[in-house]
Design a protein around this motif. Sequence first.
Motif, PDB file in Angstrom:
ATOM      1  N   GLN A  14       0.850  -0.553   0.005  1.00  0.00           N
ATOM      2  CA  GLN A  14      -0.369  -0.429  -0.407  1.00  0.00           C
ATOM      3  C   GLN A  14       1.077   1.133  -0.476  1.00  0.00           C
ATOM      4  O   GLN A  14       1.928   1.273   0.718  1.00  0.00           O
ATOM      5  N   GLY A  15       0.446   2.017  -0.785  1.00  0.00           N
ATOM      6  CA  GLY A  15       1.994   3.326  -0.771  1.00  0.00           C
ATOM      7  C   GLY A  15       2.168   3.489  -2.065  1.00  0.00           C
ATOM      8  O   GLY A  15       2.796   5.000  -2.540  1.00  0.00           O
ATOM      9  N   ASP A  16       3.104   2.310  -2.474  1.00  0.00           N
ATOM     10  CA  ASP A  16       3.920   2.021  -3.729  1.00  0.00           C
ATOM     11  C   ASP A  16       2.758   2.882  -4.663  1.00  0.00           C
ATOM     12  O   ASP A  16       2.193   3.097  -4.546  1.00  0.00           O
ATOM     13  N   THR A  17       3.607   3.396  -5.436  1.00  0.00           N
ATOM     14  CA  THR A  17       3.344   3.780  -7.227  1.00  0.00           C
ATOM     15  C   THR A  17       4.163   3.359  -8.050  1.00  0.00           C
ATOM     16  O   THR A  17       5.078   2.750  -8.681  1.00  0.00           O
ATOM     17  N   ILE A  18       3.326   2.653  -9.236  1.00  0.00           N
ATOM     18  CA  ILE A  18       3.388   2.086  -9.573  1.00  0.00           C
ATOM     19  C   ILE A  18       3.403   2.563 -11.207  1.00  0.00           C
ATOM     20  O   ILE A  18       2.202   3.632 -11.691  1.00  0.00           O
ATOM     21  N   HIS A  19       4.241   3.301 -11.475  1.00  0.00           N
ATOM     22  CA  HIS A  19       4.053   4.095 -14.051  1.00  0.00           C
ATOM     23  C   HIS A  19       4.847   3.502 -14.283  1.00  0.00           C
ATOM     24  O   HIS A  19       5.356   2.445 -14.395  1.00  0.00           O
ATOM     25  N   VAL A  20       3.972   3.815 -15.608  1.00  0.00           N
ATOM     26  CA  VAL A  20       4.397   2.930 -17.102  1.00  0.00           C
ATOM     27  C   VAL A  20       4.068   3.798 -18.038  1.00  0.00           C
ATOM     28  O   VAL A  20       3.411   5.068 -18.166  1.00  0.00           O
ATOM     29  N   GLU A  21       5.212   3.835 -18.377  1.00  0.00           N
ATOM     30  CA  GLU A  21       5.738   4.676 -19.345  1.00  0.00           C
ATOM     31  C   GLU A  21       5.574   4.329 -20.736  1.00  0.00           C
ATOM     32  O   GLU A  21       5.764   3.031 -21.395  1.00  0.00           O
ATOM     33  N   ALA A  22       4.886   5.016 -21.829  1.00  0.00           N
ATOM     34  CA  ALA A  22       5.005   4.377 -23.085  1.00  0.00           C
ATOM     35  C   ALA A  22       5.020   5.659 -24.310  1.00  0.00           C
ATOM     36  O   ALA A  22       5.336   6.740 -23.849  1.00  0.00           O
ATOM     37  N   ASN A  23       5.560   4.704 -25.387  1.00  0.00           N
ATOM     38  CA  ASN A  23       6.116   5.556 -26.509  1.00  0.00           C
ATOM     39  C   ASN A  23       5.035   5.328 -27.915  1.00  0.00           C
ATOM     40  O   ASN A  23       4.573   4.349 -28.123  1.00  0.00           O
ATOM     41  N   ALA A  24       4.621   6.223 -28.234  1.00  0.00           N
ATOM     42  CA  ALA A  24       4.459   6.669 -30.056  1.00  0.00           C
ATOM     43  C   ALA A  24       5.535   7.161 -30.802  1.00  0.00           C
ATOM     44  O   ALA A  24       6.002   7.680 -30.954  1.00  0.00           O
ATOM     45  N   VAL A  25       5.145   5.247 -31.557  1.00  0.00           N
ATOM     46  CA  VAL A  25       6.375   5.511 -32.849  1.00  0.00           C
ATOM     47  C   VAL A  25       5.825   5.074 -34.075  1.00  0.00           C
ATOM     48  O   VAL A  25       4.519   4.692 -34.702  1.00  0.00           O
ATOM     49  N   THR A  26       6.130   5.264 -35.386  1.00  0.00           N
ATOM     50  CA  THR A  26       5.891   4.460 -36.887  1.00  0.00           C
ATOM     51  C   THR A  26       6.854   4.361 -36.640  1.00  0.00           C
ATOM     52  O   THR A  26       8.416   3.690 -37.278  1.00  0.00           O
ATOM     53  N   ASN A  27       6.447   2.662 -37.717  1.00  0.00           N
ATOM     54  CA  ASN A  27       7.025   1.875 -38.655  1.00  0.00           C
ATOM     55  C   ASN A  27       7.526   2.278 -40.148  1.00  0.00           C
ATOM     56  O   ASN A  27       8.088   1.509 -40.951  1.00  0.00           O
ATOM     57  N   GLY A  28       6.744   3.019 -40.594  1.00  0.00           N
ATOM     58  CA  GLY A  28       7.018   4.114 -41.838  1.00  0.00           C
ATOM     59  C   GLY A  28       5.964   3.458 -42.942  1.00  0.00           C
ATOM     60  O   GLY A  28       6.767   2.971 -44.211  1.00  0.00           O
ATOM     61  N   LYS A  29       5.122   2.230 -41.972  1.00  0.00           N
ATOM     62  CA  LYS A  29       4.613   1.525 -43.771  1.00  0.00           C
ATOM     63  C   LYS A  29       3.221   2.085 -43.346  1.00  0.00           C
ATOM     64  O   LYS A  29       2.535   1.467 -45.072  1.00  0.00           O
ATOM     65  N   ILE A  30       2.791   2.514 -43.272  1.00  0.00           N
ATOM     66  CA  ILE A  30       0.689   3.550 -43.391  1.00  0.00           C
ATOM     67  C   ILE A  30       0.837   4.701 -43.513  1.00  0.00           C
ATOM     68  O   ILE A  30       1.502   5.822 -42.375  1.00  0.00           O
ATOM     69  N   PRO A  31       0.814   4.728 -44.585  1.00  0.00           N
ATOM     70  CA  PRO A  31       0.970   6.262 -44.915  1.00  0.00           C
ATOM     71  C   PRO A  31      -0.012   7.093 -44.933  1.00  0.00           C
ATOM     72  O   PRO A  31      -1.330   6.349 -44.696  1.00  0.00           O
ATOM     73  N   GLU A  32       0.682   8.271 -44.577  1.00  0.00           N
ATOM     74  CA  GLU A  32      -0.728   9.417 -43.921  1.00  0.00           C
ATOM     75  C   GLU A  32      -0.642  10.958 -43.646  1.00  0.00           C
ATOM     76  O   GLU A  32       0.489  11.310 -42.985  1.00  0.00           O
ATOM     77  N   GLY A  33      -1.057  11.111 -45.026  1.00  0.00           N
ATOM     78  CA  GLY A  33      -0.540  12.427 -45.139  1.00  0.00           C
ATOM     79  C   GLY A  33       0.773  12.189 -45.818  1.00  0.00           C
ATOM     80  O   GLY A  33       0.901  11.730 -46.847  1.00  0.00           O
ATOM     81  N   ASP A  34       1.459  13.741 -45.376  1.00  0.00           N
ATOM     82  CA  ASP A  34       2.645  13.778 -45.699  1.00  0.00           C
ATOM     83  C   ASP A  34       3.731  12.544 -44.954  1.00  0.00           C
ATOM     84  O   ASP A  34       5.320  12.565 -45.432  1.00  0.00           O
ATOM     85  N   ILE A  35       3.379  12.054 -43.579  1.00  0.00           N
ATOM     86  CA  ILE A  35       3.824  11.411 -43.484  1.00  0.00           C
ATOM     87  C   ILE A  35       3.346   9.410 -43.181  1.00  0.00           C
ATOM     88  O   ILE A  35       2.629   9.331 -43.889  1.00  0.00           O
ATOM     89  N   THR A  36       3.990   9.162 -42.342  1.00  0.00           N
ATOM     90  CA  THR A  36       3.411   7.510 -41.592  1.00  0.00           C
ATOM     91  C   THR A  36       2.700   7.222 -40.771  1.00  0.00           C
ATOM     92  O   THR A  36       2.599   8.279 -39.305  1.00  0.00           O
ATOM     93  N   ALA A  37       2.053   6.952 -40.199  1.00  0.00           N
ATOM     94  CA  ALA A  37       0.650   7.069 -39.201  1.00  0.00           C
ATOM     95  C   ALA A  37       1.452   6.494 -38.003  1.00  0.00           C
ATOM     96  O   ALA A  37       3.101   5.305 -38.486  1.00  0.00           O
ATOM     97  N   PHE A  38       1.046   7.024 -37.247  1.00  0.00           N
ATOM     98  CA  PHE A  38       2.405   6.404 -35.752  1.00  0.00           C
ATOM     99  C   PHE A  38       1.507   5.624 -34.728  1.00  0.00           C
ATOM    100  O   PHE A  38      -0.262   5.939 -34.931  1.00  0.00           O
ATOM    101  N   SER A  39       1.985   4.730 -34.104  1.00  0.00           N
ATOM    102  CA  SER A  39       1.398   3.627 -32.962  1.00  0.00           C
ATOM    103  C   SER A  39       0.939   5.461 -31.680  1.00  0.00           C
ATOM    104  O   SER A  39       1.120   6.353 -31.434  1.00  0.00           O
ATOM    105  N   ARG A  40      -0.230   4.246 -31.234  1.00  0.00           N
ATOM    106  CA  ARG A  40      -0.705   5.425 -30.378  1.00  0.00           C
ATOM    107  C   ARG A  40      -0.060   4.382 -28.760  1.00  0.00           C
ATOM    108  O   ARG A  40      -0.481   5.559 -27.796  1.00  0.00           O
TER     109      ARG A  40
END
Length: 416
Positions: free
Chosen positions: A377-403
């Motif tokens: 009790q009282g401990d803090t759990i931190h979860v970190e994530a990033n949004a990146v692209t693998n360059g495979k899904i075109p989206e406008g002038d760039i490629t789509a990013f994961s969330r």
Amino acid sequence: MKNNKLILSAILSGLCAATMSCTNTTAPVDTKNQIKAMVPTLQAKSIIEQNGMIVVEAENYASQTLNEKRTWFTFGNAPGQLKDHNFADPDLTHIEGASNSAYLEILPDTRTNHDELLVHDENFTNEPGKMAVLTYPIYVKTPGRYYVWARAFSTGPEDNGMHVGLNGAWPESGQRLQLCKGKFNWTWSSQQRRPENHCGTPNTLWLDIEKPGQHTLMISMREDGTEIDKFILTQDKNYTPEGIGPKETVYTPPIMQERTQLVDIKEYYKIFYATEGFAPAPEAKPYFYIDKTRAAAAINAVKPAARNVFLRSSFTVPKKLSDEVFAMKLVTLSEIDGESSYRVFINDKLVGEYTNAETSVDYSENTFDLGTHPLKQGDTIHVEANAVTNGKIPEGDITAFSRGRWRALVIQHVGE
């Protein structure tokens, strides 16, 4: 925790391409037409009242007791049912014409007419509930008076009577159901034998069901050789069944759905959902959102500042958590447009780093094993994530990013 959040579905597991041990579930989720339905496979028939009527096939009883001297046997064409027998009985079987091609007869039949010896508590009993008792669980929604009809086959004057009871009681109104008319045919009767009228009059046999809910209908022997096919309990005093009567009022259970979320979690002590209790750090707050459709925390990668950086959300362990070492798992979602990475901390200690598997099925689950760690009790759990692209899904002038989507952090007692 809210287990109803674990929506149900088929499990397809594969090997996860990540930096540590994990499972990748590649089945799509949250799509109605992909939810797999299940119903109980070993459920006995449940009889339910429908619009003031209960219909029961006699052979579908739940139990039979007090049958040391006389026993109700099932005759019919289905596997496990008898087509013939070698007990004392003056007539052949009467499967033809029986509803559901099956019926019950109480045998042996040693008293078929007035000239044969009547032996109390052997081939005859006027005491209800004393010999060969059948039970039928029924569910009643509408309490009240129910008139009892039985469909029976009678070939003689001494094989045409039974008793009807409810919930362990045998009220006078349910005793001595008698069949006089319609010999050598399947015939309906709701008549009670009385001293002034041995054949009785219609609608003189009933049961009063005072409360809604589960009840037990009971049938017991009065005369051996009695053959019964079907029972009807109806609140309509003017109702008279015809032919084989209406269909059995069987309860149809609702279809249950297998889960489509957290499918690799077979047991747990607690589930800390990403959508509940986890709050973004101040620097992450402008880019953090809850994806309600997929029950996941997510990063708004539309904003360039949210891309290719780790953004943190945190959760404080609540009260009532025992102070012990737990096994832990992180459940994330793979995305076709990028392989997001995750870091998990307990307080300031890094306990795991993971990268989603590449996937061809959007939002497939990954289950990462964090190992075992002390937590209190009282401990803090931190979860970190990033949004990146693998360059495979075109989206406008760039490629789509994961969330950077993830669903939950699960803790288990060690050894489970």
